[in-house]
Design an enzyme around this catalytic site. Structure first.
Site, PDB file in Angstrom:
ATOM      1  N   ASP A   8      10.323  13.347  11.584  1.00  0.00           N
ATOM      2  CA  ASP A   8       9.465  14.537  11.570  1.00  0.00           C
ATOM      3  C   ASP A   8       8.075  14.029  11.179  1.00  0.00           C
ATOM      4  O   ASP A   8       7.818  13.714  10.024  1.00  0.00           O
ATOM      5  CB  ASP A   8      10.025  15.523  10.529  1.00  0.00           C
ATOM      6  CG  ASP A   8       9.063  16.670  10.215  1.00  0.00           C
ATOM      7  OD1 ASP A   8       8.018  16.785  10.882  1.00  0.00           O
ATOM      8  OD2 ASP A   8       9.373  17.444   9.283  1.00  0.00           O
ATOM      9  N   LYS A  71      -3.173  14.648  12.621  1.00  0.00           N
ATOM     10  CA  LYS A  71      -2.360  15.178  13.718  1.00  0.00           C
ATOM     11  C   LYS A  71      -3.049  16.360  14.407  1.00  0.00           C
ATOM     12  O   LYS A  71      -2.816  16.632  15.573  1.00  0.00           O
ATOM     13  CB  LYS A  71      -1.004  15.599  13.137  1.00  0.00           C
ATOM     14  CG  LYS A  71      -0.005  16.111  14.138  1.00  0.00           C
ATOM     15  CD  LYS A  71       1.328  16.311  13.443  1.00  0.00           C
ATOM     16  CE  LYS A  71       2.165  17.357  14.098  1.00  0.00           C
ATOM     17  NZ  LYS A  71       3.373  17.678  13.339  1.00  0.00           N
ATOM     18  N   GLU A 172       9.535  20.826  17.160  1.00  0.00           N
ATOM     19  CA  GLU A 172       9.953  21.022  15.769  1.00  0.00           C
ATOM     20  C   GLU A 172      10.863  22.239  15.577  1.00  0.00           C
ATOM     21  O   GLU A 172      11.927  22.111  14.961  1.00  0.00           O
ATOM     22  CB  GLU A 172       8.707  21.106  14.866  1.00  0.00           C
ATOM     23  CG  GLU A 172       8.046  19.739  14.729  1.00  0.00           C
ATOM     24  CD  GLU A 172       6.614  19.767  14.225  1.00  0.00           C
ATOM     25  OE1 GLU A 172       6.139  20.847  13.829  1.00  0.00           O
ATOM     26  OE2 GLU A 172       5.961  18.715  14.233  1.00  0.00           O
ATOM     27  N   ASP A 194       7.923  28.734  11.940  1.00  0.00           N
ATOM     28  CA  ASP A 194       7.671  27.419  11.335  1.00  0.00           C
ATOM     29  C   ASP A 194       6.205  27.319  10.928  1.00  0.00           C
ATOM     30  O   ASP A 194       5.325  27.100  11.759  1.00  0.00           O
ATOM     31  CB  ASP A 194       8.038  26.338  12.384  1.00  0.00           C
ATOM     32  CG  ASP A 194       7.803  24.919  11.883  1.00  0.00           C
ATOM     33  OD1 ASP A 194       7.289  24.742  10.767  1.00  0.00           O
ATOM     34  OD2 ASP A 194       8.142  23.973  12.629  1.00  0.00           O
TER      35      ASP A 194
END
Ligand code: AMP
Length: 504
Positions: A8, A71, A172, A194
């Site tokens: 992850d 990211k 994810e 999420d």
């Protein structure tokens, strides 16, 4: 063959997991302790590269050369609003790269975003190798569902740089659903909400035992815990300015101390009604008197400051529910993933919408890595675990028409893998090449969408304008990555495809 690990690769924190010989899924600990590795890269004043905990430990003192939340920038064009926005909130330097991508200047060295991701991946890999006592060469890596083709490609590239084969990229929320649903023989419709450190994703997934079918997805790459911190920081800075007429925003060390504390106080306020916010000796008056930040932050204030952020998540959730044609009362399970979902008001809002409490079936910080490891295990050579992940693309993919109009080839939520062909022709006599600009996004005008590439198809048999017929194929693989190809229908020959502009 060596094991495939699940990674992850988060905006703020990363985590890895593996399915052990006995079939148990294990999170991989760092030096026998924590499972989480901060996704932070830094170069200290001696020129040493630091990654993870070591980088985080020194970031208050070295904000200029400490890179976090990178990211958010991966696979992005430099001249976009989001990059401009990000420049304002971080202390490290960014500039335009040759391919209109973002390049970071850390201690006067240039780094591309995929290089930074490669360094973080490498750190995770070495932690895994220490734990397993064997070499790790293959991984399943998760990305936000809302990542574009370019962003996915950049993660693959990052793996290549360190000889880590990214055998599969998965989304994810899909990974989290897998962690939740595997081995339970479920038949239900789940909503995965999420909200992590940097990104927000929602997926609606139908689980039919070992088949995980995504019905619709949506999200925002610029919506996560960091923005909750930023809302607090803005408040603190304004309040300080009002009281002392000093603007702290130009002082990187003061900002870093405030930033650090903001996150800690935010987390505290998930379990308490109020918490002290105090930064001693944050700056000095022009007369040399030290000044402190010192007040009590209440949960109510945090909720007020971040209400617009929570509202944005709810708007996206509702749009995705609408895309899936789903009513809240028909949702069987609500899964909360990502550390920021621990904020009580987030849970309260969702509970109101769905009229039931969220599932306790997954751990918000661990589910994604666990799902990635389970999927990795299913891809191993001798695995008898058979899984089917049926995913979708998060945003439309299409081409630029005259005047910058966006022509959709795949609409958002199109199932993947998927291929579509379109026919094209020439516009002048003797033309042997055809150019095409491909974009991803949901806007009707390409300027608001992300450029995936500027493709040139050459080798067409010359003829009068409008006579040639070529077939252009768009192929989106199971990972949401696009490949383009073209064929001259007259000769049947495959044409040469060149990508002239790409930010991969
Ligand atoms: P993740 O990417 O899932 O690790 O999420 C990390 C984000 O969750 C960071 O922005 C954290 O500040 C935030 N977070 C972690 N724990 C809590 C908590 N108890 N309450 C609120 N936010 C939290």
């Amino acid at each position: 063959m060596s094991k495939i690990i699940g990674i992850d690769l988060g905006t703020t924190n990363s985590c890895a997991a593996i399915v052990e010989e006995n079939g148990q899924v294990k999170l991989i600990p760092y030096k026998g302790g924590e499972f989480i590795i901060p996704s932070i890269f830094a170069i200290d004043d001696k020129g040493n590269e630091l990654i993870g905990h070591e980088a985080k430990r020194q970031w208050q003192l070295n904000p200029r050369n400490t890179v976090y939340a990178a990211k958010r920038l991966i696979g992005r064009s430099f001249h976009t609003d989001v990059v401009g926005q990000m420049k304002k909130s971080v202390a490290y330097e960014m500039k335009a790269g040759e391919r209109n991508d973002v390049v970071l200047d850390v201690a006067h060295k240039n780094f591309r975003l995929s290089e930074i991701s490669a360094k973080i991946l490498n750190k995770i890999r070495s932690v895994a190798q220490d734990y397993l006592g064997e070499k790790v060469t293959r991984a399943v890596v998760t990305v936000p569902a809302y990542f574009t083709d370019r962003q996915r490609q950049a993660v693959k590239d990052a793996g290549k740089m360190i000889q880590l084969e990214v055998v599969r990229i998965i989304n994810e929320p899909t990974a989290a659903a897998l962690a939740y649903g595997i081995g339970k023989n479920l038949h239900e419709t789940t909503v995965i909400y999420d909200l992590g450190g940097g990104t927000f994703d929602v997926s609606i997934i139908e689980i039919r035992d070992r088949v995980f079918e995504v019905k619709a997805t949506g999200g925002d790459i610029f919506l996560g815990g960091l923005d909750f911190d930023q809302a607090m920081i803005n408040y603190v800075i304004e309040d300080f300015n009002k009281k002392h007429s000093i603007d702290l925003s130009g002082d990187p060390v003061a900002m870093q101390r405030i930033k650090d504390l903001a996150e800690r106080v935010k987390i505290d306020l998930s379990s308490r009604e109020q918490a002290p916010f105090s930064v001693p000796f944050v700056t000095m008056t022009p007369q040399g008197q030290p000044l402190n930040i010192d007040f009590v932050f209440t949960r109510k204030l945090l909720e007020d400051l971040t209400l617009p952020l929570v509202n944005r998540t709810v708007d996206i959730l509702m749009r995705v529910m609408n895309d899936a044609g789903l009513d809240p009362k028909n949702v069987d399970e609500l899964l909360l993933v990502g550390g920021q979902t621990r904020m009580p008001v987030v849970q309260k809002r969702l509970q109101e919408i769905f009229a039931k409490p969220p599932s306790k079936g997954v751990h918000p910080d661990e589910a994604v890595a666990i799902g990635a490891a389970v999927y990795a295990h299913s891809l191993e050579d001798n695995s008898n675990l058979k899984l089917q992940l049926l995913d979708v693309i998060p945003m439309a993919i299409g081409l630029e028409k005259a005047g910058g109009e966006f022509h959709t080839v795949f609409p958002r939520n199109a199932a993947i893998p998927n291929a579509k062909a379109i026919e094209a022709t020439t516009s002048y006599d003797g033309q042997t090449e055809v150019a095409m600009r491909i974009f991803q996004g949901d806007h009707a005008h390409v300027s608001h969408n992300e450029l995936l590439g500027d493709f040139l198809f050459s080798g067409l048999k010359a003829g009068p304008a409008g006579k040639a017929r070529l077939e252009i194929t768009f192929d989106v693989n199971i990972e949401g990555i696009l490949t383009m190809s073209a064929r001259d229908l007259e000769t049947g020959k495959q044409m040469k495809t060149t990508v002239r502009v790409t930010q991969h």
